[in-house]
Design a protein around this motif. Structure first.
Motif, mmCIF file in Angstrom:
data_model
loop_
_atom_site.group_PDB
_atom_site.id
_atom_site.type_symbol
_atom_site.label_atom_id
_atom_site.label_comp_id
_atom_site.label_asym_id
_atom_site.label_seq_id
_atom_site.Cartn_x
_atom_site.Cartn_y
_atom_site.Cartn_z
ATOM 1 N N SER A 250 -20.207 -175.231 27.270
ATOM 2 C CA SER A 250 -20.842 -176.044 26.225
ATOM 3 C C SER A 250 -20.994 -177.508 26.628
ATOM 4 O O SER A 250 -21.896 -178.195 26.141
ATOM 5 C CB SER A 250 -20.047 -175.946 24.924
ATOM 6 N N LYS A 251 -20.127 -177.996 27.508
ATOM 7 C CA LYS A 251 -20.186 -179.407 27.894
ATOM 8 C C LYS A 251 -20.616 -179.595 29.346
ATOM 9 O O LYS A 251 -20.548 -180.713 29.867
ATOM 10 C CB LYS A 251 -18.826 -180.065 27.656
ATOM 11 N N LEU A 252 -21.045 -178.527 29.986
ATOM 12 C CA LEU A 252 -21.454 -178.633 31.380
ATOM 13 C C LEU A 252 -22.863 -179.213 31.493
ATOM 14 O O LEU A 252 -23.758 -178.847 30.743
ATOM 15 C CB LEU A 252 -21.425 -177.261 32.054
ATOM 16 N N LEU A 253 -23.055 -180.105 32.448
ATOM 17 C CA LEU A 253 -24.371 -180.683 32.726
ATOM 18 C C LEU A 253 -24.739 -180.373 34.177
ATOM 19 O O LEU A 253 -23.909 -180.503 35.073
ATOM 20 C CB LEU A 253 -24.348 -182.197 32.502
ATOM 21 N N TYR A 254 -25.989 -179.995 34.384
ATOM 22 C CA TYR A 254 -26.413 -179.652 35.745
ATOM 23 C C TYR A 254 -27.629 -180.447 36.201
ATOM 24 O O TYR A 254 -27.984 -180.399 37.378
ATOM 25 C CB TYR A 254 -26.713 -178.154 35.844
ATOM 26 N N LYS B 295 -31.232 -183.320 25.418
ATOM 27 C CA LYS B 295 -30.645 -181.991 25.283
ATOM 28 C C LYS B 295 -31.569 -181.124 24.452
ATOM 29 O O LYS B 295 -32.422 -181.609 23.718
ATOM 30 C CB LYS B 295 -29.265 -182.071 24.619
ATOM 31 N N ASP B 296 -31.389 -179.831 24.581
ATOM 32 C CA ASP B 296 -32.087 -178.901 23.697
ATOM 33 C C ASP B 296 -31.096 -177.828 23.270
ATOM 34 O O ASP B 296 -29.935 -177.836 23.680
ATOM 35 C CB ASP B 296 -33.333 -178.308 24.361
ATOM 36 N N ARG B 297 -31.547 -176.917 22.429
ATOM 37 C CA ARG B 297 -30.634 -175.910 21.884
ATOM 38 C C ARG B 297 -30.515 -174.672 22.751
ATOM 39 O O ARG B 297 -29.806 -173.745 22.404
ATOM 40 C CB ARG B 297 -31.115 -175.510 20.479
ATOM 41 N N PRO C 256 -28.550 -173.180 28.964
ATOM 42 C CA PRO C 256 -29.140 -172.912 30.284
ATOM 43 C C PRO C 256 -28.260 -172.055 31.179
ATOM 44 O O PRO C 256 -28.676 -171.681 32.274
ATOM 45 C CB PRO C 256 -29.313 -174.315 30.877
ATOM 46 N N PHE C 257 -27.043 -171.739 30.731
ATOM 47 C CA PHE C 257 -26.124 -170.956 31.541
ATOM 48 C C PHE C 257 -25.992 -169.513 31.051
ATOM 49 O O PHE C 257 -25.192 -168.745 31.579
ATOM 50 C CB PHE C 257 -24.736 -171.610 31.537
ATOM 51 N N ASP C 258 -26.751 -169.148 30.031
ATOM 52 C CA ASP C 258 -26.632 -167.795 29.495
ATOM 53 C C ASP C 258 -27.946 -167.426 28.828
ATOM 54 O O ASP C 258 -28.491 -168.217 28.050
ATOM 55 C CB ASP C 258 -25.482 -167.730 28.485
#
Length: 685
Positions: free
Chosen positions: A7-11, A315-317, A320-322
């Motif tokens: 939830s708090k990861l940024l890539y 950010k968007d809803r 991006p990881f799932d």
């Protein structure tokens, strides 16, 4: 099984703009990778490494075609030693292209290869680790003991590369995770990432940093998630290694180019990627122009977007990881075609004929519907430039409504509600979508158009911007809801790339019509196609549509750039298949061949395709050797893997069920296996 809170990861800096990730620079034989360097294009030889002259000739051909780094397999110590002679002959021919040794199982081969090449590729799952698909419970103490063993096994090649000034790629493949990683993380992108990080930490313990990282999979969605997780986890640990991008085992032909563009292009639009390889089950020379096109597009986009400040939208809803398909309102177009809700994305193809050319359109529609097997034209899009064009629509509807599920009328700005009200709509009207571009100044018109469509039993598609939707138009649509409404955005917003434009539209819709279906339009206006070539348009459409579909966005997809309906229809279905959003035919996972391959992959792949390409929903993996074979079976229903010269091993998922089948009998035995498992249907006459 270990999981990760994402939830708090940024890539990346922005999912709306392409801002290049900052990475460290590594040197590979005089070619620099990372930082502000150009995206480097790579390929791999398919010759047997110990056939020195053939390998040299193919390397020279790749370099001549524009390949900047060439990888050569070293499956054993003898092949690794042959790299020395290959390098000498290339340098004697004044070819200075850096060479990479591809290492899997044997540390001894890696130690020998490092003497002769500029870079060594290590696959963590295969290098000094266990991969027998054993189910074991690892305590923390057991796991740590395995890591210490791994440290002892991997350190020698790290120290050798450091001593000789060699670079290294730590290349994790989805199909070759070790048992230890599989038991702790499952067959997952997170397992791929943690596998690579274990090896990086060992390298860093020796103050060795000349590393690039890859996270390859045959499924673009898995590959995209793995690379994003890799960057996010590196950010957490203060690492900034450059990335080598690729979709492995992509196959051949249009399917492979589509899958590669989806995976590589999505990440390049995120600003990720420093060197790329497009893996094709073809002569490797054909990989180079595709990779070069993708690299040039990305660098042009990065340059263009560097002139803009980051937008307020950061950010968007979308996670991006799932992958989760965006929840949308279901709309019924016809008895056989629905969109939104749980339906697969519908396919729209635009005719390039003027609507007054009814006979030509009818001819194209009939040719397309009779030529294509499963990829049927569902929705036909036509342009309505003037009010009198509506009369031609009545004739067109009468001619083809029995073979086309729905019509899209693209209304020019000369068409208004009065023209639509005055028109005598055909009796027994098939599902019809009215598409019109709407600006923020047209907010009241948008509401009236939607109301008209609801009254007439039509569907309204508003082509608008996120800003307009978020402001004036939202106030008009919110009380009306999303019944009979579709949203799309074909005109790029200043400062955003086309992909970010759609992401912004989805975010804006959350404030007024959160369940409105989204239509992905592939037009010349919302892509960056530099040339009027099909290959160029194929890459652009695959990147835009594939990236959105992998985000879970998209309920309709249209190809509006192709002069032939048949070509546009096929491309649309191939993109949906590549993004795993809609399966319309057999999925082939085929490796690109190399010196380890035990049969002619190109001809065998075509033979298997000719007998099985009618098996909708069945995935068949065709692997030249054992390196990734068993692992990639996890993503396939059946596998055809080289086991020994002239012998084939057949798999059902990960399990090898028949060993050493004579190559002459293997295809028939594969078909028997498919029949035994109830997935065979007879091909159409």
């Amino acid at each position: 099984m270990s999981t990760l809170d994402t939830s708090k990861l940024l890539y990346c800096d922005s999912r709306y703009q392409a801002k290049r990730r900052v990475s460290r620079v590594i040197n590979v034989g005089g070619i620099q990778i990372g930082g502000n360097q150009p995206i480097r294009v790579q390929s791999m030889t398919t010759t047997h490494t110990q056939d020195v002259d053939a390998t040299v000739a193919q390397t020279l051909a790749l370099a001549e075609a524009g390949c900047e780094i060439v990888r050569i397999t070293a499956p054993n110590k003898q092949a690794a030693a042959a790299l020395g002679e290959i390098s000498k002959k290339l340098r004697a021919a004044k070819c200075n292209v850096p060479l990479v040794a591809d290492i899997h199982f044997l540390p001894a081969a890696a130690m020998e290869a490092a003497k002769h090449v500029e870079k060594v590729r290590i696959n963590p799952g295969n290098y000094a680790d266990k991969k027998k698909f054993a189910v074991l419970e690892y305590t923390d103490a057991d796991y740590q003991e395995e890591l210490e063993r791994l440290h002892d096994s991997f350190s020698p090649i790290v120290l050798r590369c450091k001593e000789l000034g060699r670079a290294m790629r730590i290349g994790t493949n989805h199909g070759s995770l070790s048992d230890r990683l599989m038991n702790r993380y499952g067959d997952s992108p997170l397992g791929m990432v943690e596998s690579a990080l274990e090896f990086i930490r060992i390298a860093e313990s020796h103050n060795y940093y000349d590393i690039c990282l890859s996270m390859k999979a045959s499924n673009p969605k898995v590959m995209i998630e793995a690379y994003r997780l890799a960057v996010a986890r590196m950010n957490q640990e203060g690492m900034n290694y450059p990335l080598h991008l690729g979709v492995t085992e992509a196959g051949d032909g249009e399917d492979a180019r589509v899958k590669s563009a989806i995976g590589i292009g999505t990440l390049l639009n995120d600003g990720l990627g420093d060197t790329i390889r497009v893996s094709l089950t073809e002569d490797p020379i054909y990989e180079v122009p595709v990779a070069r096109d993708l690299a040039n597009k990305a660098m042009a986009l990065w340059e263009q977007q560097s002139n803009y400040a980051l937008p307020e939208l950061t950010k968007d809803r979308i996670d991006p990881f799932d992958f989760h398909k965006r929840s949308t309102r279901p709309l019924t177009l016809s008895e056989k075609c629905s969109l939104g809700g749980e339906s697969v994305p519908a396919v729209i193809v635009k005719t390039q004929h003027a609507i007054r050319e009814v006979s030509k359109i009818v001819q194209d529609v009939c040719h397309t519907q009779t030529t294509l097997k499963d990829s049927k034209l569902e929705c036909l899009q036509v342009g309505i430039e003037a009010p009198e064009d509506l009369r031609h629509f009545a004739a067109l509807h009468e001619a083809v409504h029995s073979v086309v599920q729905a019509f899209v009328l693209e209304l020019s700005d000369t068409i208004d509600i009065e023209h639509l009200q005055d028109f005598q709509w055909p009796q027994g009207l098939s599902a019809t979508i009215l598409l019109q571009k709407i600006s923020r100044e047209d907010a009241f018109y948008a509401a009236n158009l939607l109301q008209f469509c609801r009254e007439q039993g039509l569907i309204c598609a508003l082509d608008t911007s996120a800003e307009a939707l978020r402001e004036e138009i939202a106030a008009q649509l919110k009380p009306m809801g999303s019944e009979a409404l579709i949203l799309t955005s074909s005109a790029p917003t200043t400062g955003l790339h086309p992909l970010g434009n759609y992401r912004a539209l989805v975010e804006a819709a959350e404030g007024c019509v959160p369940d409105a279906p989204i239509w992905i339009r592939n037009t010349l206006f919302n892509t960056l196609a530099a040339n009027d070539y099909f290959s160029d348009r194929l890459l652009e459409s695959s990147i835009l549509s594939g990236a959105l579909l992998c985000d879970g966005i998209g309920d309709l997809i249209s190809i509006e750039t192709e002069p032939l309906l048949e070509k546009g229809t096929t491309l649309a279905y191939n993109i949906l298949q590549g993004a795993r959003a809609r399966i319309s035919k057999t999925e082939f996972v085929a490796c690109p061949s190399c010196g380890r391959t035990l049969f002619d992959l190109q001809s065998v792949t075509q033979k298997i395709r000719s007998r099985t390409d009618h098996l909708k929903g069945v995935t068949i993996a065709i692997m030249g050797c054992i390196v990734n074979g068993p692992g990639e079976m996890a993503d396939a229903d059946f596998g055809y893997v080289g086991g020994a010269p002239g012998k084939i091993n057949l798999y059902v998922s990960k399990e090898c069920v028949q060993y050493n089948v004579p190559a002459a009998d293997a295809l028939d035995r594969l078909i028997d296996l498919i029949k035994e498992h109830g997935k065979w249907v007879e091909p159409p006459a």
